[in-house]
Motif scaffolding. Sequence first.
Motif, PDB file in Angstrom:
ATOM      1  N   ALA A 201      65.744  93.248  23.971  1.00 44.03           N
ATOM      2  CA  ALA A 201      66.711  92.478  24.927  1.00 44.03           C
ATOM      3  C   ALA A 201      66.489  92.866  26.418  1.00 44.03           C
ATOM      4  N   VAL A 202      66.035  93.818  26.500  1.00 45.56           N
ATOM      5  CA  VAL A 202      65.520  94.054  27.992  1.00 45.56           C
ATOM      6  C   VAL A 202      64.293  93.489  28.391  1.00 45.56           C
ATOM      7  N   SER A 203      63.370  93.182  27.221  1.00 45.86           N
ATOM      8  CA  SER A 203      62.240  92.533  27.392  1.00 45.86           C
ATOM      9  C   SER A 203      62.779  90.981  27.693  1.00 45.86           C
ATOM     10  N   GLN A 204      63.500  90.446  27.021  1.00 41.74           N
ATOM     11  CA  GLN A 204      64.056  89.119  27.301  1.00 41.74           C
ATOM     12  C   GLN A 204      64.624  88.773  28.760  1.00 41.74           C
ATOM     13  N   LEU A 205      64.978  89.926  29.388  1.00 45.48           N
ATOM     14  CA  LEU A 205      65.600  89.746  30.532  1.00 45.48           C
ATOM     15  C   LEU A 205      64.721  90.416  31.825  1.00 45.48           C
ATOM     16  N   ASP A 206      63.239  90.378  31.468  1.00 46.25           N
ATOM     17  CA  ASP A 206      62.343  90.885  32.302  1.00 46.25           C
ATOM     18  C   ASP A 206      62.704  92.130  33.033  1.00 46.25           C
ATOM     19  N   GLY A 207      63.525  92.843  32.308  1.00 44.25           N
ATOM     20  CA  GLY A 207      63.572  94.106  32.735  1.00 44.25           C
ATOM     21  C   GLY A 207      64.872  94.216  33.605  1.00 44.25           C
ATOM     22  N   ASP A 208      65.439  93.245  33.886  1.00 41.13           N
ATOM     23  CA  ASP A 208      66.911  93.038  34.667  1.00 41.13           C
ATOM     24  C   ASP A 208      68.112  93.260  34.180  1.00 41.13           C
ATOM     25  N   THR A 209      68.541  94.445  33.943  1.00 37.15           N
ATOM     26  CA  THR A 209      69.678  94.515  33.296  1.00 37.15           C
ATOM     27  C   THR A 209      70.925  94.864  34.216  1.00 37.15           C
TER      28      THR A 209
END
Length: 444
Positions: free
Chosen positions: A377-385
């Motif tokens: 999930a974090v990878s899908q967001l390019d690290g922006d959580t």
Amino acid sequence: MTEPFSTECLLADGKRSVSLRNRSDRSRRDFLRRAGLFGAAAAAPGLFAGCGNLVVSGDQSARDRPRLPTARELRETGRHQDGDALRVGVLAPMTGAYSPLGNAIRQGFRLYLDEHGGGLGGRSVEVVQADEGEQAETGVRAARDLLTRGGVDVVVGMASSAVALAARDLFDERRVPLVIANAGSAALTGKSWSPYIFRTSFSNRQPDYALGQHVFEEVAPDGVFLIAPDYMAGKEHLEGFREAYEAAGGEVVGETLPPFASTRDYTPFLSRIRSSGAQAVIAFFNGGEAVSFVRQYHQAGLHEVLPLLGSGHLTDETILLAQGDAASGIRTSLHYALDLANERNEAFVRAYEATYAEAATVHAVQAHDAAQLLDRAVSQLDGDTGDADLMVEAMEGVGKIDSPRGVFALDRNHNPVQRFYLREVVEGTNAYVRDLVTVADPER
């Protein structure tokens, strides 16, 4: 490349805080021995195993520690930077009867981090550990600590359904994602569902539901007796079995619910079982109660005339040694077996045993998969959580998870749809027998 993760502990006793860096288990033992704490660690493994390499920061009260901003406050003030470490709370029992289970949860999660450079989705990770304890009160207090003083972005763990239900509103109101790595209450993915709560374990009805048709067709077509402790989890496990068994054409000829956490002598209940006319017994017990019940069932000679079956909790790896020969031959249903023949599981079992010098358990698998869910999930967001709702959407969009248990996916209520396996205790191990069925949450 991400840096090795760091870990901080928030202890439930409120008397001290602990922080540490990830080091080898040998370093931990050497540290404890030099500090004169090795004997204490052996006497109370739940406390020290929960915190890895302990570096005690003194007698500062947990209540006196500086309060860290919550993840939501960081988002709202714009102070959450993409380059910051992702703060993951790991909430699991460090003390009490369920500390072995909590230790497996922490180790399974930590193994995934070790295998992925200490990070998730390209973000470095800071793990903040908290002791769930044995009661809902201690678990809720620890969860609140993680969300306030801990300043975590997400929480993984929770062994107890009572804790998870009691803490549900904290996560929902603060909009902090929680990935449950054990607690099976049906309500958590049913009537008390929250978009911020996910589960990589099971709902209580699932493993027993998967067993129902098998028992009718191959073990006891003419009646079974049900037994479990008188509390929510026990009732839900039996309900799952009853639904599938009766739908297949079977009849429950007797049922009893011994008082939870206070029954020591099961003789009166075993007498009811013996005279019930049942062809088999379906039981749900966990922890010390499972040890007592299985041993007394064997001592009464019932194992010679009535097959004993149940969910995998009945012969969990953490208690098999204590059950001894009394567990031999017991068949259970679970979504994991140590000897599952798939590449993912074989690699996981080797890595877990090499790292911790002990056999993997289903609890470690569930936590390992929680880490995989977050990683993707974090990878899908390019690290922006920074946006919790986008994080939830990313977690919902992960799709199939390649797990040691086999490939599974989450349903729309964030509960696994997964295959269950029939296992039999052979020479002190829950050995795979065959596949049962793939089960969604029977609650829905």
